[in-house]
Design a protein around this motif. Structure first.
Motif, PDB file in Angstrom:
ATOM      1  N   VAL A  75      -0.192   4.467 -14.007  1.00 45.96           N
ATOM      2  CA  VAL A  75      -1.120   3.600 -13.258  1.00 45.96           C
ATOM      3  C   VAL A  75      -2.109   4.426 -12.418  1.00 45.96           C
ATOM      4  N   GLY A  76      -1.633   5.485 -11.789  1.00 45.44           N
ATOM      5  CA  GLY A  76      -2.520   6.370 -11.021  1.00 45.44           C
ATOM      6  C   GLY A  76      -2.791   5.886  -9.604  1.00 45.44           C
ATOM      7  N   LYS A  77      -3.050   6.849  -8.716  1.00 47.85           N
ATOM      8  CA  LYS A  77      -3.262   6.548  -7.288  1.00 47.85           C
ATOM      9  C   LYS A  77      -4.417   5.582  -7.061  1.00 47.85           C
ATOM     10  N   GLU A  78      -5.473   5.714  -7.905  1.00 54.80           N
ATOM     11  CA  GLU A  78      -6.661   4.879  -7.694  1.00 54.80           C
ATOM     12  C   GLU A  78      -6.387   3.395  -7.921  1.00 54.80           C
ATOM     13  N   ASN A  79      -5.276   3.083  -8.555  1.00 56.64           N
ATOM     14  CA  ASN A  79      -4.946   1.680  -8.824  1.00 56.64           C
ATOM     15  C   ASN A  79      -3.782   1.167  -7.967  1.00 56.64           C
ATOM     16  N   LEU A  80      -3.542   1.841  -6.869  1.00 56.64           N
ATOM     17  CA  LEU A  80      -2.509   1.375  -5.935  1.00 56.64           C
ATOM     18  C   LEU A  80      -3.175   0.571  -4.823  1.00 56.64           C
ATOM     19  N   ILE A  81      -2.634  -0.592  -4.557  1.00 61.39           N
ATOM     20  CA  ILE A  81      -3.118  -1.408  -3.439  1.00 61.39           C
ATOM     21  C   ILE A  81      -1.957  -1.532  -2.457  1.00 61.39           C
ATOM     22  N   ILE A  82      -2.134  -0.978  -1.268  1.00 64.30           N
ATOM     23  CA  ILE A  82      -1.071  -1.030  -0.264  1.00 64.30           C
ATOM     24  C   ILE A  82      -1.457  -2.098   0.764  1.00 64.30           C
ATOM     25  N   VAL A  83      -0.528  -2.969   1.063  1.00 68.11           N
ATOM     26  CA  VAL A  83      -0.798  -4.040   2.034  1.00 68.11           C
ATOM     27  C   VAL A  83       0.264  -4.010   3.129  1.00 68.11           C
ATOM     28  N   SER A  84      -0.142  -4.406   4.318  1.00 66.14           N
ATOM     29  CA  SER A  84       0.798  -4.435   5.444  1.00 66.14           C
ATOM     30  C   SER A  84       0.151  -5.169   6.610  1.00 66.14           C
ATOM     31  N   THR A  85       0.941  -5.466   7.608  1.00 62.33           N
ATOM     32  CA  THR A  85       0.345  -5.924   8.860  1.00 62.33           C
ATOM     33  C   THR A  85       0.184  -4.699   9.749  1.00 62.33           C
ATOM     34  N   ILE A  86      -0.736  -4.775  10.700  1.00 56.65           N
ATOM     35  CA  ILE A  86      -0.992  -3.610  11.560  1.00 56.65           C
ATOM     36  C   ILE A  86       0.218  -3.282  12.427  1.00 56.65           C
ATOM     37  N   ASP A  87       0.974  -4.326  12.826  1.00 54.29           N
ATOM     38  CA  ASP A  87       2.116  -4.006  13.694  1.00 54.29           C
ATOM     39  C   ASP A  87       3.179  -3.222  12.939  1.00 54.29           C
ATOM     40  N   LYS A  88       3.266  -3.424  11.626  1.00 50.03           N
ATOM     41  CA  LYS A  88       4.247  -2.650  10.843  1.00 50.03           C
ATOM     42  C   LYS A  88       3.723  -1.245  10.548  1.00 50.03           C
ATOM     43  N   VAL A  89       2.544  -1.165   9.939  1.00 49.60           N
ATOM     44  CA  VAL A  89       2.063   0.148   9.494  1.00 49.60           C
ATOM     45  C   VAL A  89       1.565   0.984  10.676  1.00 49.60           C
ATOM     46  N   GLY A  90       1.041   0.309  11.710  1.00 49.06           N
ATOM     47  CA  GLY A  90       0.531   1.032  12.872  1.00 49.06           C
ATOM     48  C   GLY A  90       1.622   1.740  13.650  1.00 49.06           C
ATOM     49  N   SER A  91       2.874   1.327  13.420  1.00 51.24           N
ATOM     50  CA  SER A  91       3.980   1.976  14.129  1.00 51.24           C
ATOM     51  C   SER A  91       4.575   3.127  13.317  1.00 51.24           C
ATOM     52  N   LEU A  92       3.910   3.473  12.224  1.00 46.98           N
ATOM     53  CA  LEU A  92       4.390   4.577  11.372  1.00 46.98           C
ATOM     54  C   LEU A  92       3.478   5.784  11.520  1.00 46.98           C
ATOM     55  N   GLU A  93       4.067   6.957  11.629  1.00 45.80           N
ATOM     56  CA  GLU A  93       3.247   8.169  11.672  1.00 45.80           C
ATOM     57  C   GLU A  93       2.546   8.379  10.345  1.00 45.80           C
ATOM     58  N   CYS A  94       3.259   8.072   9.252  1.00 44.95           N
ATOM     59  CA  CYS A  94       2.713   8.292   7.924  1.00 44.95           C
ATOM     60  C   CYS A  94       3.509   7.451   6.925  1.00 44.95           C
ATOM     61  N   LEU A  95       3.039   7.423   5.685  1.00 45.44           N
ATOM     62  CA  LEU A  95       3.781   6.744   4.619  1.00 45.44           C
ATOM     63  C   LEU A  95       4.542   7.795   3.825  1.00 45.44           C
ATOM     64  N   HIS A  96       5.612   7.365   3.151  1.00 47.00           N
ATOM     65  CA  HIS A  96       6.423   8.300   2.371  1.00 47.00           C
ATOM     66  C   HIS A  96       6.521   7.860   0.920  1.00 47.00           C
ATOM     67  N   ILE A  97       6.676   8.846   0.058  1.00 44.61           N
ATOM     68  CA  ILE A  97       6.943   8.566  -1.353  1.00 44.61           C
ATOM     69  C   ILE A  97       8.023   9.523  -1.839  1.00 44.61           C
ATOM     70  N   ASP A  98       8.944   8.995  -2.619  1.00 45.63           N
ATOM     71  CA  ASP A  98       9.990   9.822  -3.218  1.00 45.63           C
ATOM     72  C   ASP A  98      10.370   9.159  -4.542  1.00 45.63           C
ATOM     73  N   SER A  99       9.456   9.267  -5.497  1.00 45.73           N
ATOM     74  CA  SER A  99       9.629   8.545  -6.761  1.00 45.73           C
ATOM     75  C   SER A  99      10.704   9.176  -7.646  1.00 45.73           C
ATOM     76  N   GLY A 100      11.130  10.387  -7.282  1.00 51.13           N
ATOM     77  CA  GLY A 100      12.094  11.100  -8.113  1.00 51.13           C
ATOM     78  C   GLY A 100      11.420  12.218  -8.903  1.00 51.13           C
ATOM     79  N   ASP A 101      10.098  12.167  -8.989  1.00 53.28           N
ATOM     80  CA  ASP A 101       9.347  13.223  -9.677  1.00 53.28           C
ATOM     81  C   ASP A 101       8.347  13.789  -8.666  1.00 53.28           C
ATOM     82  N   TYR A 102       8.674  14.967  -8.166  1.00 51.10           N
ATOM     83  CA  TYR A 102       7.865  15.563  -7.098  1.00 51.10           C
ATOM     84  C   TYR A 102       6.409  15.781  -7.535  1.00 51.10           C
TER      85      TYR A 102
END
Lengths: 306, 313
Positions: A253-280
């Motif tokens: 699918v590729g990064k350009e086709n990812l749509i990330i959604v959230s509310t500001i109170d959830k995502v704003g309280s995170l320093e960063c997002l994480h990914i661990d798909s199993g394939d570094y």
């Protein structure tokens, strides 16, 4: 080490590790085996217990060990919301290499099944374990989605914005969570709360699909986008809670086709997002800046870390 | 109650410092009268008065820029921020793009963001981190495709400014305020130094009232209070920072009149409120365990440290 028919001892033989087999079993392992081996390890006065699994395994280890021995929890299961987990196997390796005398108390959680039946994604406290104090290598605990007041309104605004931008020739793979579910609610179709569903021309074309089905759908449709929401508290977009969206799926699918959604109170309280798909290698193609839709016509730029 | 939550100047003014006559309160302010404060600000900033706009607060001045320049432009702001103009921008149908600040560096890769066709608002030093967010080279690049508003509310504490770029950069705006270093938060007077291209679209109305005009002009003429209190605050900041570190707080280096700290102490804001001290609690709106503490007077800071000792030791 518990020796099963083809167990840990056999793996270690290949890597020249010094080890001692402290138990054996030929039958298919279950929750009791996890507890038994953990108790045997405590009796052996080990410095730390390293285990691989999900929230269920963490609960078993906690039942057997309590806070007597520190643990290093490597995530590899279906539900991994406990803050005791490190965020990847690489992080666990670093934790083992820097193992010292300073420990933190971290929570073991599981999905609140009662809340889940009410369609609320909430985590339930189960107990506390000791983990090495390297805060940055641990996941944050799963915070409950705010199901009242403004958060709900914001989810609706996010959904409205996403729906307006949807393209008729595109297949949408929808990840779990209440924010993504609001999109299908807005369209008047039904979606599973914790499963992965597929949507085409505003209609569900796949419900609670697994990795193989997703890959088939990707082959069938020319244009595919994935919509996911980060897990509150730890910020995982892939690798926790939605294993069906595998590294193979992400590669196609590729990064350009990812749509990330959230509310500001959830995502704003995170320093960063994480990914661990199993394939570094796949994770590396997604790391860096990514936009998260947080309201109608409003986005926040977050850093994805793997 | 000791209020260390709003980045205010903790020092009171001497009542004799200001003279204000009520004799013309029945009259609107004429342009000739208004010109007096423009001349004072021109002298203070080193910029021609034609570049200077004055208004009731920084939000008001930024809204003025948004209103006259929003067509086909996004609004880019940092997260968290303490502005109130985002709702205004939404009403103008502007797309809003926030950039999350991430510890420990809170740095932004401006070049890597590829921002175009936007109005970018950058508070420099940043609130709440106290960090300088952009350098001259990065700013020059952003100005090629964007209008950039640099909020220098903390200029007197940071001594860092881009004012010298105004005459050459038509898309640059710099906002400042008399709320902080001049200790006039109660008057709510801010000013904006605007590059040629943006200023051509803005009307130069008299947007503040007579008491604000009069007292602000006095404060700009006699800068003794400002210079003394800034010096005191910077000295107190150094002491407070060390004391907080001794108590186990992670204290971030700040170029402003406040300190961003991180602590594992749960509900610190609430606990201090119970002890009659207010600090900025960022746990709810941003990252857990982060608090912004305004540098208070010596007595206020001592009281804060005294109460903190009972909470952390």
């Amino acid at each position: 080490m518990l020796q099963v028919k083809w167990g840990g001892g056999d793996y270690l033989k290949e890597y020249n590790f010094k080890y001692e087999v402290i138990g054996e079993t030929n039958k298919e392992t279950n929750s009791d085996d996890t507890k038994n081996i953990a108790k045997l390890l405590v009796a052996k006065k080990v410095e730390a217990i390293i285990f691989v699994g999900g929230d269920g395994t963490a609960r078993d280890v906690l039942d057997a060990v309590g806070m007597n021995v520190p643990v290093i929890a490597i995530p590899s299961g279906v539900k991994m919301f406990s803050s005791a987990f490190v965020f990847s196997a690489n992080a666990a390796a670093e934790m083992i290499n820097t193992f010292g005398n300073d420990f933190l108390e971290k929570e073991v959680l599981d999905i609140d099944e009662d809340a889940f039946r009410e369609n609320i994604l909430a985590a339930k406290y189960y107990g506390t374990v000791l983990v090495p104090n390297i805060e940055k290598l641990l996941q944050g605990k799963k915070a409950a989605s705010n199901t009242q007041g403004r958060a709900v309104d914001k989810k609706k605004e996010v959904a409205k914005y996403v729906i307006e931008k949807m393209e008729d020739d595109c297949l949408y793979i929808l990840g779990p969570g209440t924010t993504v579910k609001e999109i299908t609610t807005g369209l008047g179709v039904s979606k599973t709360l914790l499963g992965v569903d597929a949507l085409f021309k505003h209609k569900i074309v796949g419900q609670d699909v697994g990795e193989k089905e997703i890959l088939k759908l990707i082959d069938k449709y020319n244009k595919v986008k994935i919509i996911v929401t980060p897990i509150g508290g730890n910020g995982f977009i892939f690798g926790r809670g939605s294993r069906q969206i595998s590294s193979e799926v992400l590669k196609k699918v590729g990064k350009e086709n990812l749509i990330i959604v959230s509310t500001i109170d959830k995502v704003g309280s995170l320093e960063c997002l994480h990914i661990d798909s199993g394939d570094y290698e796949v994770d590396k193609t997604i790391k860096g800046s990514i936009n998260v839709i947080i309201d109608y016509n409003e986005e926040i730029v977050m850093e994805v870390v793997c | 109650m000791i209020d260390l939550s709003a980045n205010e100047n903790p020092y009171k003014h001497n009542e004799k410092e200001f003279e204000f006559s009520t004799k013309d309160l029945n009259r609107y302010i004429g342009y000739r009268e208004f010109d007096v404060i423009l001349k004072e600000l021109s002298a203070y900033t080193g910029c021609d008065k034609k570049h200077i706009f004055i208004g009731p607060g920084t939000d008001y001045l930024i809204q003025k820029v948004l209103l006259n320049n929003h067509k086909n432009k996004n609004l880019v702001i940092l997260n968290p921020n303490f502005y109130r103009f985002t709702a205004f921008a939404k009403n103008l149908n502007m797309k809003i793009m926030r950039i999350q600040l991430k510890p420990p560096e809170f740095k932004i890769d401006w070049a890597g963001m590829g921002i175009k066709n936007s109005i970018i608002v950058i508070d420099n030093p940043n609130n709440p981190t106290g960090k300088l967010m952009i350098n001259k080279v990065e700013l020059e690049k952003l100005l090629v495709d964007n209008i950039v508003i640099i909020d220098e509310a903390g200029f007197e504490y940071s001594d860092s400014t881009f004012v010298d770029m105004i005459k050459d950069c038509g898309n640059l705006c710099i906002t400042r305020t008399l709320d902080k270093a001049f200790g006039l938060a109660g008057l709510k007077v801010s000013y904006m130094i605007v590059g040629q291209a943006v200023s051509e679209k803005l009307d130069k109305g008299v947007d503040i009232n007579r008491p604000a005009l009069s007292l602000s002009t006095e404060a700009l003429k006699n800068r003794k209070y400002m210079l003394e209190t800034v010096s005191n605050t910077l000295a107190e900041k150094r002491i407070l920072s060390k004391e907080l570190e001794k108590l186990g707080f992670q204290v971030y280096e700040s170029q402003a009149n406040y300190l961003l700290v991180h602590t594992e102490v749960k509900d610190l804001g609430l606990k201090l409120k119970g002890k009659e001290i207010l600090i900025g609690d960022l746990s709810e709106t941003w990252l857990g365990g982060y608090y912004r503490i305004s540098v208070g007077s010596k007595e206020e800071n001592l009281q804060l440290i005294k109460e903190l000792k009972t909470l952390v030791i």
